[in-house]
Enzyme design. Structure first.
Site, PDB file in Angstrom:
ATOM      1  N   GLY A  88      29.516 -14.908   5.837  1.00  0.00           N
ATOM      2  CA  GLY A  88      29.720 -13.700   6.590  1.00  0.00           C
ATOM      3  C   GLY A  88      30.687 -13.385   7.351  1.00  0.00           C
ATOM      4  N   ARG A  89      30.980 -11.769   7.429  1.00  0.00           N
ATOM      5  CA  ARG A  89      31.913 -11.393   8.284  1.00  0.00           C
ATOM      6  C   ARG A  89      31.681 -10.061   8.896  1.00  0.00           C
ATOM      7  NH1 ARG A  89      37.160  -8.593   7.790  1.00  0.00           N
ATOM      8  NH2 ARG A  89      38.861  -9.704   8.959  1.00  0.00           N
ATOM      9  N   GLY A  90      31.869  -9.884  10.380  1.00  0.00           N
ATOM     10  CA  GLY A  90      31.461  -8.767  10.956  1.00  0.00           C
ATOM     11  C   GLY A  90      32.596  -8.531  11.713  1.00  0.00           C
ATOM     12  N   LYS A 110      29.506 -20.183  13.453  1.00  0.00           N
ATOM     13  CA  LYS A 110      30.004 -18.956  13.922  1.00  0.00           C
ATOM     14  C   LYS A 110      31.075 -19.076  14.886  1.00  0.00           C
ATOM     15  CE  LYS A 110      28.397 -14.503  15.904  1.00  0.00           C
ATOM     16  NZ  LYS A 110      26.965 -13.895  16.608  1.00  0.00           N
ATOM     17  N   ASP A 205      20.438  -6.083  21.047  1.00  0.00           N
ATOM     18  CA  ASP A 205      21.082  -5.424  19.566  1.00  0.00           C
ATOM     19  C   ASP A 205      20.041  -5.907  18.424  1.00  0.00           C
ATOM     20  OD1 ASP A 205      22.609  -4.275  17.874  1.00  0.00           O
ATOM     21  OD2 ASP A 205      24.201  -5.719  17.698  1.00  0.00           O
TER      22      ASP A 205
END
Length: 346
Positions: A88-90, A110, A205
């Protein structure tokens, strides 16, 4: 000594000679000079990684990393976890699948992207996320196992590895969820928020991107506590944290938002799950305020529909808390509302 025993002894000696040569090669370069410590560690990690794979024949070869991945496969984190692949990448962080070198267990790690890690505010929030996760215990919240430091100084949060898709991905792929799945989401996520709020925290969030469907709605898990904060407090040096698309009216008015803001976001999430499309979107304060002026009907009937409409009340004092949501879904009537404690920072 039998022939088999003699053969085993000779093989042991050959292995020992090779290991001695490997140890010498790790400690010294081709000219016999001691290797600098950073170089020695690189060679040692590469050797240990190769031995790890030999010791675990069932371990698949590490897949090639993405061209922009900041941790390459076989990178060793804190001399404990071997990086397998990026999953995953944000905008702020990356998530990797890592394997504990001794326990042979897979986890999620993370880490802030290098260009973000230099920001002291983001680095502080990253550590706060780890502290929050370690203080929480609920089936719908991922467990943090450790907070480590990579060689470049970035903090690494090691968590349980979740398998599934996000709610946002599910809605894009298949549209609206069946009513029973929306109800399962409501129960599961209100339970997670009850645990968060009982600890004096605000998630900040709650959105379809931050809900993982691990085995379906019944296994929904609230993720990404990157902007978690104490209830009633604003994040220092941050004007607004989270997504404008799920911000509550009080947040759009400039207040930090307490637990009721999380519940408002939950209402938007449940309405989106039922309709198959986002409700109350907005990319900035002005567009979000305009969208809140006339929210479409959430499209949910019965008890769950009444709960969702209550969650979307403009006044935070009119929204049920997380415990009350569960009570209402289970037919608890108004007693959940009467039990609601005063909320600071609404």
């Amino acid at each position: 000594m039998s022939r088999e025993e003699e053969a085993a002894r000779r093989e042991t000696l050959r292995v020992q000679v090779r290991l001695d040569a490997l140890a010498a090669a790790i400690g010294r370069d081709g000219d016999g000079r001691p290797r600098p410590e950073p170089e020695r560690r690189i060679v040692l990690d590469a050797a240990r990684s190769a031995l790890d794979r030999l010791a675990d024949p069932g371990l698949p070869a590490a897949p090639p990393g993405a061209a922009d991945a900041t941790l390459l496969p076989e990178t060793i984190v804190a001399n404990t976890y071997a990086v397998r692949e990026r999953i995953g990448r944000g905008g702020l962080a990356e998530i990797y699948r890592v394997r504990h070198r001794d326990l042979r267990s897979d986890h999620a790690a993370k880490i802030l992207r290098p260009d973000r890690a230099v920001d002291p505010v983001l680095a502080r929030l990253h550590v706060s996320e780890a502290r929050a996760l370690m203080a929480l215990s609920h089936p719908a919240i991922p467990r943090a196992r450790d907070l480590l430091r990579h060689g470049d100084g970035r903090a690494v949060i090691v968590m349980d590895l979740l398998r599934g898709e996000t709610l946002a991905e599910a809605l894009r792929a298949r549209g609206a969820l069946p009513p029973q799945d929306v109800a399962a989401l409501a129960r599961r996520l209100s339970g997670a928020l009850a645990a968060v709020h009982s600890a004096g925290l605000v998630h900040g969030d709650v959105s379809p991107e931050n809900v993982m469907l691990c085995g379906g709605a019944q296994g929904a898990t609230l993720i990404d506590f990157g902007v978690v904060r104490r209830a009633g407090e604003a994040l220092p040096d941050v004007e607004f944290a989270g997504k404008w698309s799920v911000a509550a009216p009080e947040q759009l008015a400039g207040r930090p938002g307490g637990p009721p803001a999380d519940l408002y976001a939950l209402g938007l999430l449940l309405a989106a799950a039922s309709r198959g499309e986002r409700v109350g979107t907005g990319r900035d304060r002005e567009s979000a305020q305009a969208a809140r002026a006339s929210l479409p009907d959430p499209g949910i009937d019965g008890r769950l529909g009444r709960v969702v409409r209550a969650l979307l009340a403009r006044d935070p004092e009119d929204r049920p808390d997380a415990e009350a949501v569960r009570d209402r879904l289970d037919g608890g009537g108004v007693f959940g509302w009467l039990r609601r404690p005063p909320r600071a920072g609404a």
